[in-house]
Design a protein around this motif. Structure first.
Motif, PDB file in Angstrom:
ATOM      1  N   GLN A  19      34.562  44.322  45.972  1.00 15.72           N
ATOM      2  CA  GLN A  19      33.802  43.160  45.548  1.00 15.72           C
ATOM      3  C   GLN A  19      33.751  42.042  46.596  1.00 15.72           C
ATOM      4  O   GLN A  19      32.938  41.141  46.484  1.00 15.72           O
ATOM      5  CB  GLN A  19      34.384  42.626  44.235  1.00 15.72           C
TER       6      GLN A  19
ATOM      7  N   HIS B 172      41.452  49.826  42.681  1.00 15.05           N
ATOM      8  CA  HIS B 172      40.507  49.014  41.904  1.00 15.05           C
ATOM      9  C   HIS B 172      39.137  49.689  42.018  1.00 15.05           C
ATOM     10  O   HIS B 172      38.174  49.129  42.527  1.00 15.05           O
ATOM     11  CB  HIS B 172      40.504  47.571  42.415  1.00 15.05           C
ATOM     12  N   TRP B 173      39.112  50.965  41.629  1.00 12.98           N
ATOM     13  CA  TRP B 173      37.905  51.734  41.329  1.00 12.98           C
ATOM     14  C   TRP B 173      37.164  52.385  42.497  1.00 12.98           C
ATOM     15  O   TRP B 173      36.202  53.127  42.281  1.00 12.98           O
ATOM     16  CB  TRP B 173      36.893  50.880  40.528  1.00 12.98           C
TER      17      TRP B 173
ATOM     18  N   ASN C 242      43.951  49.411  38.266  1.00 17.90           N
ATOM     19  CA  ASN C 242      43.305  48.320  37.547  1.00 17.90           C
ATOM     20  C   ASN C 242      42.411  48.863  36.437  1.00 17.90           C
ATOM     21  O   ASN C 242      41.480  49.625  36.705  1.00 17.90           O
ATOM     22  CB  ASN C 242      42.429  47.500  38.503  1.00 17.90           C
ATOM     23  N   GLU C 243      42.732  48.495  35.209  1.00 20.99           N
ATOM     24  CA  GLU C 243      41.844  48.695  34.060  1.00 20.99           C
ATOM     25  C   GLU C 243      41.302  50.117  33.907  1.00 20.99           C
ATOM     26  O   GLU C 243      40.095  50.355  34.074  1.00 20.99           O
ATOM     27  CB  GLU C 243      40.662  47.730  34.124  1.00 20.99           C
TER      28      GLU C 243
ATOM     29  N   ASN D 298      44.706  41.633  32.060  1.00 23.87           N
ATOM     30  CA  ASN D 298      43.434  40.985  32.400  1.00 23.87           C
ATOM     31  C   ASN D 298      42.794  40.527  31.100  1.00 23.87           C
ATOM     32  O   ASN D 298      42.361  41.359  30.281  1.00 23.87           O
ATOM     33  CB  ASN D 298      42.489  41.962  33.102  1.00 23.87           C
TER      34      ASN D 298
ATOM     35  N   TYR E 231      39.878  38.312  29.209  1.00 18.60           N
ATOM     36  CA  TYR E 231      38.629  37.556  29.269  1.00 18.60           C
ATOM     37  C   TYR E 231      38.152  37.151  27.868  1.00 18.60           C
ATOM     38  O   TYR E 231      37.602  36.093  27.669  1.00 18.60           O
ATOM     39  CB  TYR E 231      37.517  38.389  29.927  1.00 18.60           C
TER      40      TYR E 231
ATOM     41  N   TRP F 103      30.029  37.176  26.382  1.00 22.35           N
ATOM     42  CA  TRP F 103      31.466  37.401  26.210  1.00 22.35           C
ATOM     43  C   TRP F 103      32.012  36.229  25.408  1.00 22.35           C
ATOM     44  O   TRP F 103      31.799  35.068  25.774  1.00 22.35           O
ATOM     45  CB  TRP F 103      32.185  37.453  27.570  1.00 22.35           C
TER      46      TRP F 103
ATOM     47  N   GLU G  47      44.259  38.761  35.639  1.00 20.16           N
ATOM     48  CA  GLU G  47      42.879  38.253  35.700  1.00 20.16           C
ATOM     49  C   GLU G  47      42.609  37.409  34.462  1.00 20.16           C
ATOM     50  O   GLU G  47      43.104  37.714  33.375  1.00 20.16           O
ATOM     51  CB  GLU G  47      41.830  39.387  35.734  1.00 20.16           C
TER      52      GLU G  47
ATOM     53  N   TRP H 269      40.595  35.028  37.873  1.00 18.67           N
ATOM     54  CA  TRP H 269      39.544  35.786  38.534  1.00 18.67           C
ATOM     55  C   TRP H 269      38.386  34.849  38.687  1.00 18.67           C
ATOM     56  O   TRP H 269      37.897  34.360  37.680  1.00 18.67           O
ATOM     57  CB  TRP H 269      39.148  37.001  37.675  1.00 18.67           C
TER      58      TRP H 269
ATOM     59  N   SER I 262      29.868  41.233  41.242  1.00 15.09           N
ATOM     60  CA  SER I 262      30.231  41.791  39.939  1.00 15.09           C
ATOM     61  C   SER I 262      29.595  43.182  39.874  1.00 15.09           C
ATOM     62  O   SER I 262      28.403  43.331  40.118  1.00 15.09           O
ATOM     63  CB  SER I 262      29.696  40.885  38.836  1.00 15.09           C
ATOM     64  N   TRP I 263      30.401  44.186  39.563  1.00 18.04           N
ATOM     65  CA  TRP I 263      30.003  45.594  39.698  1.00 18.04           C
ATOM     66  C   TRP I 263      28.590  45.877  39.188  1.00 18.04           C
ATOM     67  O   TRP I 263      27.785  46.489  39.894  1.00 18.04           O
ATOM     68  CB  TRP I 263      30.991  46.486  38.935  1.00 18.04           C
TER      69      TRP I 263
ATOM     70  N   ASN J  38      26.678  43.338  37.592  1.00 20.84           N
ATOM     71  CA  ASN J  38      25.940  42.094  37.340  1.00 20.84           C
ATOM     72  C   ASN J  38      25.559  41.348  38.607  1.00 20.84           C
ATOM     73  O   ASN J  38      25.158  40.187  38.557  1.00 20.84           O
ATOM     74  CB  ASN J  38      26.781  41.164  36.459  1.00 20.84           C
TER      75      ASN J  38
ATOM     76  N   LYS K  25      26.561  36.421  38.752  1.00 25.62           N
ATOM     77  CA  LYS K  25      27.669  36.087  37.837  1.00 25.62           C
ATOM     78  C   LYS K  25      28.844  35.618  38.689  1.00 25.62           C
ATOM     79  O   LYS K  25      29.559  36.411  39.275  1.00 25.62           O
ATOM     80  CB  LYS K  25      28.031  37.330  37.021  1.00 25.62           C
TER      81      LYS K  25
ATOM     82  N   TYR L  88      32.474  33.711  39.580  1.00 23.80           N
ATOM     83  CA  TYR L  88      33.800  33.501  38.990  1.00 23.80           C
ATOM     84  C   TYR L  88      34.705  32.627  39.851  1.00 23.80           C
ATOM     85  O   TYR L  88      35.790  32.267  39.440  1.00 23.80           O
ATOM     86  CB  TYR L  88      34.515  34.850  38.836  1.00 23.80           C
TER      87      TYR L  88
HETATM   88  C1  BG6 Z   1      37.508  43.098  35.384  1.00 24.50           C
HETATM   89  C2  BG6 Z   1      37.580  43.716  36.741  1.00 24.50           C
HETATM   90  O1  BG6 Z   1      37.044  44.072  34.519  1.00 24.50           O
HETATM   91  O2  BG6 Z   1      36.633  42.063  35.156  1.00 24.50           O
HETATM   92  C3  BG6 Z   1      36.895  42.936  37.840  1.00 24.50           C
HETATM   93  O3  BG6 Z   1      38.892  44.023  37.092  1.00 24.50           O
HETATM   94  C4  BG6 Z   1      35.596  42.363  37.301  1.00 24.50           C
HETATM   95  O4  BG6 Z   1      36.710  43.780  38.934  1.00 24.50           O
HETATM   96  C5  BG6 Z   1      35.967  41.385  36.207  1.00 24.50           C
HETATM   97  O5  BG6 Z   1      34.778  41.779  38.252  1.00 24.50           O
HETATM   98  C6  BG6 Z   1      34.796  40.662  35.602  1.00 24.50           C
HETATM   99  O6  BG6 Z   1      33.875  41.576  35.127  1.00 24.50           O
HETATM  100  P1  BG6 Z   1      32.349  41.458  35.448  1.00 24.50           P
HETATM  101  O7  BG6 Z   1      31.723  42.639  34.827  1.00 24.50           O
HETATM  102  O8  BG6 Z   1      31.906  40.178  34.846  1.00 24.50           O
HETATM  103  O9  BG6 Z   1      32.273  41.448  36.946  1.00 24.50           O
END
Ligand code: BG6
Length: 466
Positions: free
Chosen positions: A18, A119-120, A163-164, A293, A295, A344, A371, A417, A424-425, A427, A431, A433
């Motif tokens: 990222q 991390h993926w 990670n996740e 993590n 959110y 979210w 996170e 985060w 963002s993968w 988005n 987006k 942060y």
């Molecule tokens: C977590 C990941 O799921 O959330 C991060 O570890 C990711 O890599 C973050 O960026 C926020 O998610 P998103 O989809 O808003 O980028």
């Protein structure tokens, strides 16, 4: 007085794909994301991490900003194919040097490094051999982990293996929105099992090599609330807990799967398939800490219909749709909830409740909040990035964290985060942060946001001023 323990670490986090860019430079191999993001229609407006925010070339500048903010710890991930272009075997020394220099730069500023090994961004070469569905990938992961311990282990004390898992396995093998884009729950469960085995193998190597530090696992913390008090919604919410939480936490913290669910998946699909020794590996090599993590929470109701996988990637409010598993449960909008533009729910109390739920189920395991943050389109006023909503979000969550600590949870650090705006993968760059803004119109120039100065004060006062 704030309740934060003396050694509590105020950090921030990122992940290699990222931020780094330089996706094919200096001997790096391709990852599954380098390949996947170039396929048409896979990511938001075709965005990818080829350049990302160019952290690979601007690492020293970025670390200087961390130091200026007073950061006490930085969580970052290593790109496996940057170290091992083929996933195993020949080492790319230029890649080792990048992370070695990063660690030295951090330590020179008294910033504690926390490394995430995965991390993926799996090496594409390993995906071509079957990826997480085959045991040889877990074995290659152990080789990669040993390389990282050998090269960085004397300087790094905090390590996380994965990670996740729910995200990269769930999206990789159930919704199909991450690579390798499969839609098959049985294959997901088997791939997830190999990840747990890879984790246990890496923990075993960590112990065998006597690395002076702690090793853990990072999971999504997602509390579930039933939509109503009907028996159906209560059962649906319990099922969500079992599948989204217990299945992912039990193997790495208790060393076993939740028995009832294991019996069900094995009866239904014959997975996960164990090979002799798996039980012992899981039981004997558990985490020193758990990374959470957090959110949002999810509101849950019974789902008599089909599997639903719609989500909001545009940042247009209410464009999200629903997510759920056929015949089991689905996540729906909480009628009283406050939502971000990506739909979210903002619910700080969930951080207190979630931490206490972990403590209740798994005992006194040390916890890091690895996170937590707000994805938003930050307002720019007279050239200043006035990200007040991010400050409000983080402040409420630090309050919630303080509550959990006061209730007796052993929380040792907080990593919002993200340190800097990043990809963002699914988005794109829209987006945001970060505490640091990246100007995509101005050669990726860095600018300090309002939250940068605010967090600096939080850190400086050890959480007293916020
Ligand atoms: C977590 C990941 O799921 O959330 C991060 O570890 C990711 O890599 C973050 O960026 C926020 O998610 P998103 O989809 O808003 O980028």
């Amino acid at each position: 007085m704030a309740a934060f323990p003396k050694d509590f670490l105020w950090g921030a986090a990122t992940a290699a794909y990222q931020v780094e860019g330089a996706h094919d430079e200096d001997g790096k191999g391709l990852s599954i994301w380098d390949v996947f993001s170039h396929l048409p229609g896979t990511t938001y407006q075709g965005t990818n991490g080829d350049v990302a925010v160019d952290h690979y070339h601007r690492m020293q500048e970025d670390v200087a900003l961390m130091a200026e903010m007073g950061l006490q710890s930085y969580r970052f991930s290593i790109s496996w194919p940057r170290l091992l272009p083929n996933g195993r075997g020949e080492v790319n020394e230029a890649g080792v040097k990048f992370y070695s220099d990063l660690i030295d730069a951090l330590l020179a500023h008294n910033i504690v490094p926390m490394i995430t090994l995965y991390h993926w961004d799996l090496p594409q070469a390993l995906q071509d051999e079957g990826g997480w569905e085959v045991r040889s990938t877990a074995e290659a992961f152990e080789e990669y982990a040993r390389l990282c311990y050998t090269r960085f282990g004397s300087r790094v004390k905090l390590w996380a293996t994965f990670n996740e898992t729910i995200v990269f396995i769930g999206h990789g093998y159930i919704t199909g929105s991450h690579p390798p884009s499969v839609k098959d729950p049985a294959r997901a469960i088997q791939a997830c099992h190999q990840v747990f085995i890879a984790h246990a193998m890496a923990v075993k190597a960590f112990r065998e090599m006597n690395i002076d530090g702690q090793i853990g696992f990072v999971n999504v913390l997602q509390p579930h609330t039933p939509l109503s008090d009907s028996p159906e919604d209560t059962v649906a919410s319990e099922l969500a807990d079992a599948i989204h939480t217990h299945w992912l936490y039990d193997p790495v913290l208790k060393g076993t799967y939740p028995a009832e669910l294991l019996a069900q998946t094995q009866a239904l699909w014959g997975v996960p398939r164990f090979v002799p020794g798996d039980d012992e590996l899981l039981r004997n090599y558990r985490c020193d800490f758990i990374g959470l993590n957090y959110y949002r929470r999810e509101t849950v109701t019974a789902n008599s219909g089909e599997t639903l996988t719609q989500s909001n990637h545009s940042g247009e409010k209410n464009s999200g749709g629903e997510f759920g598993f056929k015949g089991l449960f689905k996540f729906v909008r909480n009628p009283n909830g406050i939502y971000t533009d990506w739909d979210w729910e903002i619910w700080p109390q969930g951080l207190t409740d979630g931490i206490m739920m972990i403590k209740e189920r798994y005992g006194d395991i040390p916890i890091y909040i690895t996170e937590n943050g707000l994805g938003a389109k930050d307002p720019i006023v007279d050239g200043n990035i006035v990200d007040q909503p991010r400050i409000d979000y983080l402040r409420m969550h630090i309050d919630a964290l303080e509550k959990a600590i006061a209730l007796g949870a052993d929380v040792r650090g907080y990593y919002p985060w993200s340190f800097i705006d990043l990809l963002s993968w699914l988005n794109g760059y829209k987006k945001q942060y970060g505490f640091v803004y990246v100007d995509h119109q101005q050669n990726l120039a860095r600018k300090r946001k309002k939250s940068f100065y605010w967090y600096k004060e939080v850190i400086n006062s050890h959480g007293n001023v916020r």
